[in-house]
Design an enzyme around this catalytic site. Sequence first.
Site, PDB file in Angstrom:
ATOM      1  CG  ASP A 392     164.075 -58.651  30.952  1.00 37.35           C
ATOM      2  OD1 ASP A 392     164.537 -59.846  30.525  1.00 37.35           O
ATOM      3  OD2 ASP A 392     163.566 -57.945  30.258  1.00 37.35           O
ATOM      4  CD  GLU A 395     169.697 -62.653  29.623  1.00 38.58           C
ATOM      5  OE1 GLU A 395     169.811 -61.303  29.390  1.00 38.58           O
ATOM      6  OE2 GLU A 395     168.640 -63.126  30.061  1.00 38.58           O
ATOM      7  CG  ASP A 467     162.092 -62.029  24.583  1.00 40.91           C
ATOM      8  OD1 ASP A 467     161.591 -61.894  25.949  1.00 40.91           O
ATOM      9  OD2 ASP A 467     163.021 -61.152  24.657  1.00 40.91           O
TER      10      ASP A 467
HETATM   11  C1  GLC Z   1     162.979 -58.328  27.137  1.00 49.84           C
HETATM   12  C2  GLC Z   1     161.893 -59.396  28.132  1.00 49.84           C
HETATM   13  C3  GLC Z   1     160.427 -59.143  27.872  1.00 49.84           C
HETATM   14  C4  GLC Z   1     160.373 -57.756  28.301  1.00 49.84           C
HETATM   15  C5  GLC Z   1     161.163 -56.959  27.091  1.00 49.84           C
HETATM   16  C6  GLC Z   1     160.915 -55.478  27.602  1.00 49.84           C
HETATM   17  O1  GLC Z   1     162.705 -58.831  25.895  1.00 49.84           O
HETATM   18  O2  GLC Z   1     162.285 -60.645  27.940  1.00 49.84           O
HETATM   19  O3  GLC Z   1     159.841 -60.024  28.667  1.00 49.84           O
HETATM   20  O4  GLC Z   1     159.147 -57.340  27.939  1.00 49.84           O
HETATM   21  O5  GLC Z   1     162.586 -57.028  27.386  1.00 49.84           O
HETATM   22  O6  GLC Z   1     161.294 -55.164  28.704  1.00 49.84           O
END
Ligand code: GLC
Length: 804
Positions: A392, A395, A467
């Site tokens: 995650d 980017e 998200d």
């Molecule tokens: C980011 C991710 C989400 C995750 C959050 C906390 O917003 O896109 O899916 O739950 O981080 O890790």
Amino acid sequence: MNSNKSNLLVPGKVINYTLSSTGVFGTTENCAFKLSVYNETTIRIQVSLQNEFFPNPYSVISTPEEVKFFWQEKKEYCILKTKKIELLIEKNNFRLIFKNTKGTILSEDASHFGINWQGTAVGCYKKLQQWEKFIGLGEKTGGLNRYGQTYTNWNTDHFGYATNADPLYLSLPFYIGLHHNNCYGIFFDNSHKSTFNFGAGNNRFSYFTAEGGDLDYYFIHEKNVGGIISAYTSLTGKTPMPPKWTLGYQQCRYSYYPDKEVIRLAQTFREKEIPADTIYLDIHHMEECKVFTFDKKRFKAPTELIKYLKELGFKVVVILDPGIKVDKEYLPYREGNEKQLFLKYPDGENYEGQVWPGWCAFPDFTKPETRVWWAEKLIFYLNAGVDGFWTDMNEPATWGQTMPDLVQFFYEGQEANHKKSRNVYGLQMARSTKEGLTNFHKGKRPFVLTRSGFAGIQRYAAVWTGDNVASDDHMLAGVRLVNSLGLGGVSFAGYDIGGFVGNTNPKLFARWIALGTFCPLFRAHTMINSNSSEPWAFGEEVEAIASNYIRLRYKLMPLIYTAFYLSSESGIPISKSLSIDYTFDDKVYHGAFENQYLFCDNLLVAPVESYKEITKIYFPEGTWYHLFSGEKLGGSQELLWECPIEYLPIFVKAGAILPMQSAKNFTEDFNDGQLNLHIYQGMGKSEQLIYEDDGKSTAYLDLLFSKILIQMDFSANKLSIEKITANYESEYHTANFFFHGMQFHEASLDGKMIEISYKNVAFLDEISEYDPLPDTDHTFKVCQNVPSFSISLEGNHRRSIQLN
Ligand code: GLC
């Protein structure tokens, strides 16, 4: 003249060229160029202002096949011809015109500035063709037909994005153009920030530009969209077979903690007999959000916890964020520093940005040593029994949403700045993570789920669309995002069911989970401080609906698993925009129908908002059967269709053979050996493969799999079933056939009569009325009096069945 007042630089006249076994390279007044014939279908175009080329080392994994091509020089132009493409190169201005073998123009550069530079920015302008449509470009919002729109590729952390926002997390600079019953694909392989304009704000061109780097693109022509996707995935790789457990239902939230809550979650699924395979641990599993740690208070004994979850049949996936907390006491930070593994400023100091743990350094995943180090770090989690990873914030995301452009990346030795490297960061993080699983989870199939990526990401990871928001619009936008990713070779993709941001209402959750059943990645997720989003969190009615659809997903597993196998061979997605099979049917691009898609080739899914009870559906050519009632419907028509919350509109294509099984609590749960084959009256012949292997190891790469082929000849009423490969023992010992829309009085197996019975088939269970005073009554749909019989599958011989 090759430069004009607006400082526009163009290639100018061709000066010289040399032919090679794979194409031609040469120079023009201002550029070096190289045209490479990859195969009959694909030609690569490279044009550089320097004497050398600077290819992206990350996306394409194939090399030219050395097919024969034809070359001819004429007075004004040269011709390069393969069996499928004719490319004209105007010598005067290096203008490229692509035609098919009939001489129809597929794509042509603008006359004076088809290829051009404005400063370091390179662009390629193509004449808009009459009624030209554009599809693809991966994770992009908006409609299926991208005509009239412009998009930017710049991987961006976009929390709670609007359904028309751009850019999002992942860039896939590949699109397909459609006009005059022809199609072509263009993959612009340049990692800089790029723009694609499909006739937005102008009536002359579609064009693509990048802020720097070469003009480096692949032109693909095949007779249909599927062929183009196959060719594109021959360049950038196919989605490999995932572990089977990743195709079951996955439950996530930000975050499940402490350990007791995780245990309660797992037990609730089993107590309620709602099937599920995977539980995710989000950032609260860590100490101060430091990757490669477990919070000692919240997770006192992670190994024991995971062991227990495994006993219940669950797999565990943990989140990995790239930011490494700047903390001298923290080993990963010290190691990364000592070994020079982090992104740096030009003066050699580490770049630092803020994310969940506070100020962080960022591993330079474009450096091989960093990838090896990161992969080894995963052993920490693997030793605790973790099964897969969720990459995650790659980017990469930082608070403030900015990384200074002068931050330096190794870029496989090319030494590049942030402008050139940002878009491949997530791709390389996913790669390194997959390599860690491959190396240290020996023999097991890796699973990585990523948010960011670039062309080729399908080789390393499944993708989810970040998200999203708990709204009907987002639910439908997610379908388009997943289908668009599929057009770009990313077959394994999904959205957060229920919506990540905000609170889902019960109906929306019910509809979303029904839809997610027909999505390659089937995962519910929601954010911190939002209401619970488990199948039972919305009351009895929604629980019954959710549980019904989740069970249907497990029943459909033979179909879904086989579809993944076929996709791993062809590159064609599992969730198929109708533009793949009905490319030149204008209706499929219509705003009212553009969300419809085919799942596993034969299921027509018509997504519809949760608050609607009736919807308009377009049935493409052919004949269709309503999955739940068996009702037969003619194609090439629009129909109003009732869509009560318990029945998502799903239709089966005539001629389909749907392989199904009994519901299970998790994919590796006991299989009762019953293979249920639903055959839908069609014309001519049709067939369906059932692919099986152990679902978890890499033994299938050594051909340890089994294939059962079912063939139906509707005109001769003949059916056969045969194990065509039996290197793995099939889980099925009995085949139960169900014939929809078919009438016959007798059936004989290899000459011997078999008994026919007539059954009522329900794909979903009846919802009991919990509420003595319900707002609405639930409907219960059944396919009535379906002719059916069973045969044994013991032994490997072919069985022929005659229906009369
Ligand atoms: C980011 C991710 C989400 C995750 C959050 C906390 O917003 O896109 O899916 O739950 O981080 O890790």
